[in-house]
Motif scaffolding. Structure first.
Motif, PDB file in Angstrom:
ATOM      1  N   ARG A  69     -34.338  26.499 -12.575  1.00 33.95           N
ATOM      2  CA  ARG A  69     -33.250  25.848 -13.298  1.00 33.95           C
ATOM      3  C   ARG A  69     -32.986  24.444 -12.760  1.00 33.95           C
ATOM      4  O   ARG A  69     -32.878  23.473 -13.530  1.00 33.95           O
ATOM      5  N   ASP A  70     -32.890  24.317 -11.429  1.00 31.05           N
ATOM      6  CA  ASP A  70     -32.623  23.008 -10.837  1.00 31.05           C
ATOM      7  C   ASP A  70     -33.772  22.041 -11.069  1.00 31.05           C
ATOM      8  O   ASP A  70     -33.557  20.843 -11.275  1.00 31.05           O
ATOM      9  N   LEU A  71     -34.979  22.564 -11.021  1.00 33.58           N
ATOM     10  CA  LEU A  71     -36.152  21.703 -11.213  1.00 33.58           C
ATOM     11  C   LEU A  71     -36.172  21.123 -12.621  1.00 33.58           C
ATOM     12  O   LEU A  71     -36.404  19.923 -12.814  1.00 33.58           O
ATOM     13  N   ARG A 101     -33.592  20.829 -14.696  1.00 33.88           N
ATOM     14  CA  ARG A 101     -32.413  20.002 -14.930  1.00 33.88           C
ATOM     15  C   ARG A 101     -32.509  18.641 -14.241  1.00 33.88           C
ATOM     16  O   ARG A 101     -32.146  17.604 -14.813  1.00 33.88           O
ATOM     17  N   ASN A 102     -33.027  18.621 -12.999  1.00 31.29           N
ATOM     18  CA  ASN A 102     -33.025  17.386 -12.216  1.00 31.29           C
ATOM     19  C   ASN A 102     -34.302  16.569 -12.339  1.00 31.29           C
ATOM     20  O   ASN A 102     -34.270  15.347 -12.179  1.00 31.29           O
ATOM     21  N   GLU A 103     -35.416  17.238 -12.592  1.00 34.11           N
ATOM     22  CA  GLU A 103     -36.698  16.523 -12.562  1.00 34.11           C
ATOM     23  C   GLU A 103     -37.497  16.606 -13.851  1.00 34.11           C
ATOM     24  O   GLU A 103     -38.468  15.884 -14.027  1.00 34.11           O
ATOM     25  N   LYS A 111     -38.380  15.986  -4.190  1.00 31.47           N
ATOM     26  CA  LYS A 111     -37.526  16.139  -5.368  1.00 31.47           C
ATOM     27  C   LYS A 111     -37.134  14.806  -5.996  1.00 31.47           C
ATOM     28  O   LYS A 111     -36.453  14.776  -7.019  1.00 31.47           O
ATOM     29  N   ALA A 112     -37.526  13.703  -5.381  1.00 32.25           N
ATOM     30  CA  ALA A 112     -37.235  12.380  -5.929  1.00 32.25           C
ATOM     31  C   ALA A 112     -38.433  11.861  -6.718  1.00 32.25           C
ATOM     32  O   ALA A 112     -39.534  12.409  -6.643  1.00 32.25           O
ATOM     33  N   LYS A 113     -38.196  10.797  -7.471  1.00 37.85           N
ATOM     34  CA  LYS A 113     -39.286  10.201  -8.240  1.00 37.85           C
ATOM     35  C   LYS A 113     -40.279   9.550  -7.281  1.00 37.85           C
ATOM     36  O   LYS A 113     -39.902   8.928  -6.292  1.00 37.85           O
ATOM     37  N   ARG A 159     -41.424  25.655  -3.218  1.00 38.10           N
ATOM     38  CA  ARG A 159     -40.019  25.261  -3.018  1.00 38.10           C
ATOM     39  C   ARG A 159     -39.232  26.389  -2.332  1.00 38.10           C
ATOM     40  O   ARG A 159     -38.366  26.145  -1.500  1.00 38.10           O
TER      41      ARG A 159
END
Length: 299
Positions: free
Chosen positions: A255-257, A259-261, A45-47, A238
């Motif tokens: 939604r989280d994907l 919004r965050n990525e 989930k990080a860059k 996931r």
């Protein structure tokens, strides 16, 4: 595997099982490490940067020797073997079976709507889609394989039988997303392969395609399938790689994907998959095509 265009099967069911099963085992040993890399990239989930790539891919073995790094890419091999061999038997044997049923019962309808040439390709694609939807029965093995690849802590020393008994239906978590991914993905796989053979290569009897023709058609079909299914495949992965006690709704993952990525995160791990699907499908297809007739002489 492309079935005969007529409604009558040219191979016995036993020959298909033995040939496709053997091809699945060989494919697993060669390509399981690449699949592990793709799954770990999709689950990250990080860059991703050059400096973080090794810890993401090799986890605790990022600073280990090269042999240990390579061996770390074979987690969950037992689950992967059960899943991959079952999947190949089902895929190679199931799609021709569905195509034979459609050809025998609905050929006139497809021909009247799409014409004879396009109708034949649509029957191939539709049979592939039905096969893909039915793959949901193998979801528990797929879920266990993915967890061993990206979340081994979820096992906590438990054996496979104990996990099946304790977790039950939770192993089917993400079944709706799996079917949503497989239907268009398998449709594109067999459909694009049929279109390539029919229009680009001039092959009318797909079962008589040469090795080179199968290579080209497999690349086209696989790239189309993987690309179309990539967003839903990321969501499914996931959902499946979470701990057993966590129930994460698919819409929450989406939604989280976003919004965050960002939207491009839906295609994480796509490049490794595309780079391997060509050789992977050609390898398994060629081996199955060689072994099925061989076993057909004896069974």
């Amino acid at each position: 595997m492309s079935p005969p265009t007529s409604g009558k099967s040219k191979e016995s069911g036993t020959a298909r099982i033995l040939g496709s099963g053997a091809s699945g085992v060989a494919e697993l040993l060669v390509f399981h490490p690449v699949d592990t890399v793709a799954k770990r990239l999709m689950s990250n989930k990080a860059k991703v940067s050059f400096s973080t790539l090794s810890p993401i891919v090799f986890r605790d073995y990022a600073t280990a020797s090269l042999p240990k790094k390579l061996m770390s890419l074979f987690p969950g091999l037992g689950y992967a073997a059960g899943y991959k061999v079952s999947q190949r038997i089902y895929k190679f044997g199931g799609q021709p079976w569905f195509n034979e049923i459609i050809t025998r019962n609905y050929k006139d309808e497809f021909t009247s709507v799409f014409g004879e040439r396009k109708g034949k390709m649509m029957m191939q694609a539709t049979a592939g889609s039905l096969t893909g939807i039915g793959e949901v029965v193998l979801l528990p093995l797929d879920a266990l394989k993915i967890k061993r690849q990206v979340n081994p802590e979820a096992f906590r020393g438990r054996g496979v039988l104990r996990i099946f008994m304790e977790e039950g239906t939770t192993l089917y978590r993400g079944w709706g997303w799996t079917m949503a991914r497989n239907a268009p993905g398998s449709f594109a796989l067999f459909g694009a392969s049929a279109v390539t053979k029919e229009y680009a290569l001039g092959v009318t009897d797909y079962s008589k395609a040469t090795w080179t023709q199968n290579f080209i058609a497999s690349i086209a079909g696989a790239v189309a399938s993987i690309t179309i299914a990539a967003p839903l495949d990321t969501v499914k992965t996931r959902i499946q790689n979470a701990n057993f006690e966590q129930k994460v709704p698919g819409l929450t993952v989406v939604r989280d994907l976003i919004r965050n990525e960002g939207p491009t995160a839906f295609f994480k791990g796509l490049t490794p998959k595309i780079l391997v699907v060509g050789p992977k499908l050609v390898f398994s297809y060629t081996l199955a095509q060689s072994l099925i007739p061989f076993f057909g002489k004896y069974v």
